[in-house]
Enzyme design. Structure first.
Site, PDB file in Angstrom:
ATOM      1  N   ARG A 171       8.574   6.971 -18.312  1.00 37.30           N
ATOM      2  CA  ARG A 171       8.557   8.198 -17.512  1.00 37.30           C
ATOM      3  C   ARG A 171       8.611   7.972 -15.999  1.00 37.30           C
ATOM      4  NH1 ARG A 171       3.766  11.661 -20.159  1.00 37.30           N
ATOM      5  NH2 ARG A 171       2.987   9.652 -20.872  1.00 37.30           N
TER       6      ARG A 171
ATOM      7  N   LYS B 209      -3.010  -3.724  -9.475  1.00 38.04           N
ATOM      8  CA  LYS B 209      -2.579  -2.418  -8.972  1.00 38.04           C
ATOM      9  C   LYS B 209      -3.717  -1.436  -9.174  1.00 38.04           C
ATOM     10  CE  LYS B 209       1.324   0.708  -8.783  1.00 38.04           C
ATOM     11  NZ  LYS B 209       2.766   0.836  -9.090  1.00 38.04           N
TER      12      LYS B 209
ATOM     13  N   ARG C  69       0.858  -1.178   0.000  1.00 42.82           N
ATOM     14  CA  ARG C  69       0.000   0.000   0.000  1.00 42.82           C
ATOM     15  C   ARG C  69       0.893   1.226   0.000  1.00 42.82           C
ATOM     16  NH1 ARG C  69      -5.292  -0.166   1.516  1.00 42.82           N
ATOM     17  NH2 ARG C  69      -4.950  -2.044   2.771  1.00 42.82           N
ATOM     18  N   GLY C  70       0.698   2.127  -0.964  1.00 42.38           N
ATOM     19  CA  GLY C  70       1.528   3.313  -1.073  1.00 42.38           C
ATOM     20  C   GLY C  70       0.692   4.577  -1.138  1.00 42.38           C
ATOM     21  N   GLY C  71       1.395   5.696  -1.369  1.00 42.71           N
ATOM     22  CA  GLY C  71       0.712   6.979  -1.400  1.00 42.71           C
ATOM     23  C   GLY C  71      -0.257   7.125  -2.555  1.00 42.71           C
TER      24      GLY C  71
ATOM     25  N   ASP D 222       4.646  -0.952 -14.765  1.00 38.79           N
ATOM     26  CA  ASP D 222       3.948   0.339 -14.685  1.00 38.79           C
ATOM     27  C   ASP D 222       3.984   1.159 -15.961  1.00 38.79           C
ATOM     28  OD1 ASP D 222       3.163  -0.312 -12.185  1.00 38.79           O
ATOM     29  OD2 ASP D 222       3.996   1.446 -11.194  1.00 38.79           O
TER      30      ASP D 222
ATOM     31  N   VAL E  14      -1.595  -2.454  -4.094  1.00 36.68           N
ATOM     32  CA  VAL E  14      -1.380  -3.652  -4.914  1.00 36.68           C
ATOM     33  C   VAL E  14      -1.968  -4.853  -4.181  1.00 36.68           C
ATOM     34  CG1 VAL E  14       0.308  -5.131  -6.078  1.00 36.68           C
ATOM     35  CG2 VAL E  14       0.725  -2.659  -5.887  1.00 36.68           C
TER      36      VAL E  14
ATOM     37  N   ASN F 270      10.070  -0.084  -9.765  1.00 36.74           N
ATOM     38  CA  ASN F 270       9.313  -0.483 -10.952  1.00 36.74           C
ATOM     39  C   ASN F 270      10.039  -1.524 -11.803  1.00 36.74           C
ATOM     40  OD1 ASN F 270       6.980   0.955 -10.504  1.00 36.74           O
ATOM     41  ND2 ASN F 270       7.641   2.751 -11.667  1.00 36.74           N
TER      42      ASN F 270
END
Length: 298
Positions: free
Chosen positions: A119, A27, A6-8, A138, A12, A125
């Protein structure tokens, strides 16, 4: 279905695709795409990026979509971990990092040839599994980054792998991915990004000042490999190699101990540091690197 991370910006999940009985990773973006325009743009970009899955070093993307409550999601192959976790446990040796760079650079060659930029290349990643030592994940999510609030925390944005033009809001080119990959390769060998201290993320002003600082050698890493990474992290995007040239340069470097004498590339600075001299020496440096590939610079 269970939470893996779990991220900002995203969560996932580990799940099972019932139709074929395989485990997958889902995701899901935490924010919503409330306008039809944003949803259509996300689906268009994500599906275009899905074409990259045919490359052996790009994560398999099985499906994309937007939930009924407007959260965009990707369904992809389940991997064992990321190179962010690897570098935190133990930095990679030059041989493994060089091999990693060749594989991911080749994935970027494929994507750039198809008009797709990543990018957001960074250790988190680049994933690995029992069957594949390196896959880039990603693709297609960069468009979500453009839709986010520009005031989000720098640490969440992982600016350590972004080139200076990203902070000027210049139109992105393949040179952004080349810079980010070289910064990533430096980080997985060094344990942290180039020019980055061991403490908290710097402020934006401090971060911009970091670009004027030199990139130090890494103990135990061949200088020629570090020079290739410096070349890819040139502050001028036009002076960086293409993804194809970077891949070929990494292939040429003998990371196990070259017997040929080390000849450093030209440097500029000092009393003759004028725009004309800088341009001439930058061209000399480019000839030096292309000479490693046996390419004549015109």
């Amino acid at each position: 279905m269970s939470v893996m991370a779990r991220g900002g910006h995203a969560t996932v999940y580990r799940a099972t695709q019932d139709s074929v009985g395989r485990e997958v990773a889902i995701k899901m973006e935490n924010r919503r795409l409330e306008s039809d325009r944003d949803q259509v743009r996300f689906l268009r970009e994500a599906r275009a990026a899905g074409k990259m899955s045919s490359h052996p070093h790009v994560v398999d993307l099985f499906d994309v979509g937007v939930t009924v409550d407007q959260h965009p999601y990707l369904i992809m192959e389940l991997c064992d971990g990321s190179y962010l976790e690897r570098m935190r446990r133990s930095p990679l040796a030059a041989t493994e990092a060089s091999d990693l760079g060749i594989k991911i650079a080749d994935a970027l060659v494929h994507s750039h040839a198809n008009g797709v930029l990543h990018r957001d290349v960074k250790p988190a990643n680049i994933l690995y599994s029992h069957f594949n030592s390196a896959v880039l994940a990603d693709f297609g999510l960069a468009v979500l980054g453009e839709m986010r609030d520009s005031s989000v925390n720098l640490e969440v944005l992982t600016p350590a792998y972004a080139p200076p033009e990203s902070f000027r809001h210049d139109s992105p080119t393949g040179a952004v991915d080349v810079y980010a990959l070289c910064a990533t390769l430096y980080a997985v060998m060094h344990g942290r990004p180039p020019r980055w201290g061991s403490g908290h993320s710097p402020s934006l002003i401090t971060l911009m000042n970091l670009f004027s600082e030199p990139i130090p050698d890494i103990p135990g890493v061949p200088r020629e490999l570090t020079q290739v990474l410096r070349y890819g992290m040139d502050n001028d995007p036009a002076a960086r190699p293409t993804a194809e040239q970077l891949r070929d340069l990494l292939t040429k470097v003998d990371v196990e101990g070259t017997t040929r004498p080390y000849v450093p590339p030209p440097r500029y600075g000092g009393s003759d540091d004028t725009p004309t001299v800088r341009h001439q020496l930058k061209q000399s440096k480019k000839r030096w690197f292309l000479g490693l590939l046996g390419i004549e610079h015109r």
